[in-house]
Design a protein around this motif. Structure first.
Motif, PDB file in Angstrom:
ATOM      1  N   LEU A 182     -38.339  17.801   5.236  1.00 12.73           N
ATOM      2  CA  LEU A 182     -38.741  17.073   6.430  1.00 12.73           C
ATOM      3  C   LEU A 182     -37.495  16.671   7.202  1.00 12.73           C
ATOM      4  CD1 LEU A 182     -40.818  15.405   8.134  1.00 12.73           C
ATOM      5  CD2 LEU A 182     -40.391  13.526   6.546  1.00 12.73           C
ATOM      6  N   ALA A 183     -37.444  17.042   8.470  1.00 16.03           N
ATOM      7  CA  ALA A 183     -36.338  16.642   9.340  1.00 16.03           C
ATOM      8  C   ALA A 183     -36.871  15.695  10.400  1.00 16.03           C
ATOM      9  CB  ALA A 183     -35.692  17.862   9.996  1.00 16.03           C
ATOM     10  N   CYS A 184     -36.117  14.650  10.689  1.00 22.05           N
ATOM     11  CA  CYS A 184     -36.491  13.750  11.768  1.00 22.05           C
ATOM     12  C   CYS A 184     -35.251  13.404  12.577  1.00 22.05           C
ATOM     13  CB  CYS A 184     -37.172  12.495  11.238  1.00 22.05           C
ATOM     14  SG  CYS A 184     -36.068  11.353  10.401  1.00 22.05           S
ATOM     15  N   ALA A 185     -35.456  13.050  13.835  1.00 20.75           N
ATOM     16  CA  ALA A 185     -34.344  12.747  14.739  1.00 20.75           C
ATOM     17  C   ALA A 185     -34.544  11.381  15.358  1.00 20.75           C
ATOM     18  CB  ALA A 185     -34.255  13.808  15.829  1.00 20.75           C
ATOM     19  N   LYS A 186     -33.457  10.624  15.409  1.00 23.69           N
ATOM     20  CA  LYS A 186     -33.481   9.332  16.096  1.00 23.69           C
ATOM     21  C   LYS A 186     -32.038   8.921  16.396  1.00 23.69           C
ATOM     22  CE  LYS A 186     -34.503   5.654  13.862  1.00 23.69           C
ATOM     23  NZ  LYS A 186     -35.235   4.648  13.081  1.00 23.69           N
ATOM     24  N   SER A 187     -31.819   8.378  17.576  1.00 26.44           N
ATOM     25  CA  SER A 187     -30.516   7.843  17.984  1.00 26.44           C
ATOM     26  C   SER A 187     -29.385   8.855  17.813  1.00 26.44           C
ATOM     27  CB  SER A 187     -30.195   6.572  17.185  1.00 26.44           C
ATOM     28  OG  SER A 187     -31.228   5.626  17.301  1.00 26.44           O
ATOM     29  N   GLY A 188     -29.648  10.127  18.161  1.00 27.32           N
ATOM     30  CA  GLY A 188     -28.603  11.141  18.102  1.00 27.32           C
ATOM     31  C   GLY A 188     -28.248  11.602  16.712  1.00 27.32           C
ATOM     32  N   VAL A 189     -29.052  11.248  15.694  1.00 25.42           N
ATOM     33  CA  VAL A 189     -28.788  11.638  14.308  1.00 25.42           C
ATOM     34  C   VAL A 189     -30.015  12.357  13.757  1.00 25.42           C
ATOM     35  CG1 VAL A 189     -28.175  10.839  11.990  1.00 25.42           C
ATOM     36  CG2 VAL A 189     -27.302   9.625  13.999  1.00 25.42           C
ATOM     37  N   ILE A 190     -29.781  13.431  12.976  1.00 28.24           N
ATOM     38  CA  ILE A 190     -30.865  14.152  12.304  1.00 28.24           C
ATOM     39  C   ILE A 190     -30.816  13.806  10.820  1.00 28.24           C
ATOM     40  CG2 ILE A 190     -31.770  16.417  11.673  1.00 28.24           C
ATOM     41  CD1 ILE A 190     -30.652  17.472  14.291  1.00 28.24           C
ATOM     42  N   PHE A 191     -31.953  13.397  10.263  1.00 32.47           N
ATOM     43  CA  PHE A 191     -32.065  13.081   8.847  1.00 32.47           C
ATOM     44  C   PHE A 191     -32.909  14.167   8.174  1.00 32.47           C
ATOM     45  CE2 PHE A 191     -31.561   9.116  11.141  1.00 32.47           C
ATOM     46  CZ  PHE A 191     -30.576   8.456  10.419  1.00 32.47           C
ATOM     47  N   LEU A 192     -32.508  14.573   6.988  1.00 28.27           N
ATOM     48  CA  LEU A 192     -33.214  15.609   6.239  1.00 28.27           C
ATOM     49  C   LEU A 192     -33.651  15.031   4.892  1.00 28.27           C
ATOM     50  CD1 LEU A 192     -33.967  18.652   6.392  1.00 28.27           C
ATOM     51  CD2 LEU A 192     -31.867  19.119   5.135  1.00 28.27           C
ATOM     52  N   TRP A 193     -34.960  15.170   4.597  1.00 24.19           N
ATOM     53  CA  TRP A 193     -35.530  14.613   3.376  1.00 24.19           C
ATOM     54  C   TRP A 193     -36.160  15.726   2.531  1.00 24.19           C
ATOM     55  CZ3 TRP A 193     -35.953   9.097   2.833  1.00 24.19           C
ATOM     56  CH2 TRP A 193     -35.597   8.371   3.976  1.00 24.19           C
ATOM     57  N   ASN A 194     -36.049  15.564   1.224  1.00 30.19           N
ATOM     58  CA  ASN A 194     -36.792  16.383   0.279  1.00 30.19           C
ATOM     59  C   ASN A 194     -38.020  15.575  -0.121  1.00 30.19           C
ATOM     60  OD1 ASN A 194     -37.880  17.665  -1.930  1.00 30.19           O
ATOM     61  ND2 ASN A 194     -35.930  17.968  -2.987  1.00 30.19           N
ATOM     62  N   ILE A 195     -39.164  15.807   0.537  1.00 29.38           N
ATOM     63  CA  ILE A 195     -40.324  14.953   0.298  1.00 29.38           C
ATOM     64  C   ILE A 195     -41.031  15.279  -1.019  1.00 29.38           C
ATOM     65  CG2 ILE A 195     -40.712  14.481   2.734  1.00 29.38           C
ATOM     66  CD1 ILE A 195     -42.950  16.516   2.708  1.00 29.38           C
ATOM     67  N   GLU A 196     -40.752  16.439  -1.616  1.00 32.61           N
ATOM     68  CA  GLU A 196     -41.305  16.731  -2.932  1.00 32.61           C
ATOM     69  C   GLU A 196     -40.584  15.925  -4.005  1.00 32.61           C
ATOM     70  OE1 GLU A 196     -43.999  18.436  -3.656  1.00 32.61           O
ATOM     71  OE2 GLU A 196     -44.297  18.712  -1.509  1.00 32.61           O
ATOM     72  N   GLY A 197     -39.389  15.442  -3.659  1.00 35.78           N
ATOM     73  CA  GLY A 197     -38.650  14.568  -4.571  1.00 35.78           C
ATOM     74  C   GLY A 197     -38.948  13.111  -4.299  1.00 35.78           C
ATOM     75  N   TRP A 198     -40.127  12.837  -3.738  1.00 35.83           N
ATOM     76  CA  TRP A 198     -40.597  11.485  -3.450  1.00 35.83           C
ATOM     77  C   TRP A 198     -39.640  10.731  -2.542  1.00 35.83           C
ATOM     78  CZ3 TRP A 198     -45.381  10.056  -3.975  1.00 35.83           C
ATOM     79  CH2 TRP A 198     -46.187  10.789  -4.846  1.00 35.83           C
ATOM     80  N   GLY A 199     -39.322  11.369  -1.434  1.00 37.20           N
ATOM     81  CA  GLY A 199     -38.564  10.671  -0.411  1.00 37.20           C
ATOM     82  C   GLY A 199     -37.070  10.626  -0.659  1.00 37.20           C
TER      83      GLY A 199
END
Length: 291
Positions: free
Chosen positions: A135-152
């Motif tokens: 899961l990738a999300c963007a906010k305030s000029g930064v992209i965050f990448l999460w492994n949601i199968e690893g429970w966040g």
């Protein structure tokens, strides 16, 4: 839909219509029509549709029987921003809130199963990889990448000259991320694991959307005046998908074999064009007069 026999379109006035797409002949509108919808998505099985409507609630419909499977009214803190994202297996769906968090919902019960918290303002864009793990999300000029199968589990934070993002995509396996540049006249591609900039794709028109093709990993770039497919490794253009202009939305089938784009003037004939991704051949054109 995975079989390529259904196409879901949403008008500027919030009316969602399901179309039956045959191998020959004009597409036919079905009886599945949803009014006043902010966001609508089709599940990968092609048998369910989820909609966020003007009454601030979720509705899940069976596309064959039109039966309402469940409806859930949102709490004030859960008012959502942006589009809904559904995991490929249809078990969960994801949406961002205006308060800066990301909610993961159970698609059967409608219960929130996890909340990912991010400080510093609302989440602007949320995208899932085709495998449903990243899961990738963007906010305030930064992209965050999460492994949601690893429970966040938080995997990577990418900082760059993104500005107000017009598009965001994460590749299958989470190895690469693509995002619009500050002026939305190009695409920046990053190696997500190393946080390294690979290359930039320049455009002559404003960017509408970006997507990775699941099978090949190649990048679909959609601007206002056309759709192009680029080689993910080299950054070279492979083909242009012709026949669509004034584009405002893009969709890729779950297997990545079909690409669709919808465009047209605000109050004129809207055309949803479907192509075969590997060859660029136009497969179908659905038309609707209105918004």
């Amino acid at each position: 839909s995975p079989a390529g026999d259904k196409l879901l379109t949403v008008s500027a006035t919030g009316k969602a219509v399901m179309w039956g797409v045959a191998s020959a002949g004009a597409p036919q509108a079905s009886q599945v029509q949803i009014e006043d919808s902010h966001a609508v998505k089709m599940f990968a099985d092609g048998e369910r549709v989820i909609a966020l409507t003007g009454d601030a609630d979720f509705t899940v419909l069976n596309t064959s029987s039109q039966e309402v499977l469940w409806r859930k009214v949102l709490l004030q803190r859960q008012i959502l921003a942006g589009e809904l994202k559904i995991l490929p297996d249809g078990s969960r769906f994801i949406a961002a809130t205006g308060q800066g968090s990301i909610l993961i919902w159970d698609a059967v019960s409608g219960a929130v199963v996890r909340e990912l918290l991010l400080s510093g303002g609302p989440v602007l864009l949320v995208e899932l990889s085709s495998c449903g793990r990243w899961l990738a999300c963007a906010k305030s000029g930064v992209i965050f990448l999460w492994n949601i199968e690893g429970w966040g589990y938080f995997e990577r934070e990418i900082r760059g000259q993104f500005g107000l993002l017009a598009g965001l995509a994460v590749a299958r396996g989470g190895g690469h991320v693509a995002a619009s540049n500050p002026g939305a006249l190009g695409v920046i591609v990053w190696n997500a694991r190393k946080g390294q900039l690979l290359y930039a794709i320049e455009l002559e028109e404003l960017l509408v959307a970006i997507a990775f093709l699941p099978a090949s990993g190649n990048i679909v770039v959609c601007s206002r005046m056309g759709v192009t497919i680029w080689d993910m490794r080299s950054g070279q253009q492979l083909r242009r998908l012709t026949g669509a202009t004034r584009i405002h939305s893009l969709a890729v089938s779950p297997g990545g074999h079909l690409v669709a784009a919808c465009g047209g003037p605000v109050w004129g004939v809207q055309r949803a064009t479907v192509w075969v991704a590997s060859t660029g051949r136009c497969l179908q054109v659905a038309e609707s007069v209105g918004s």
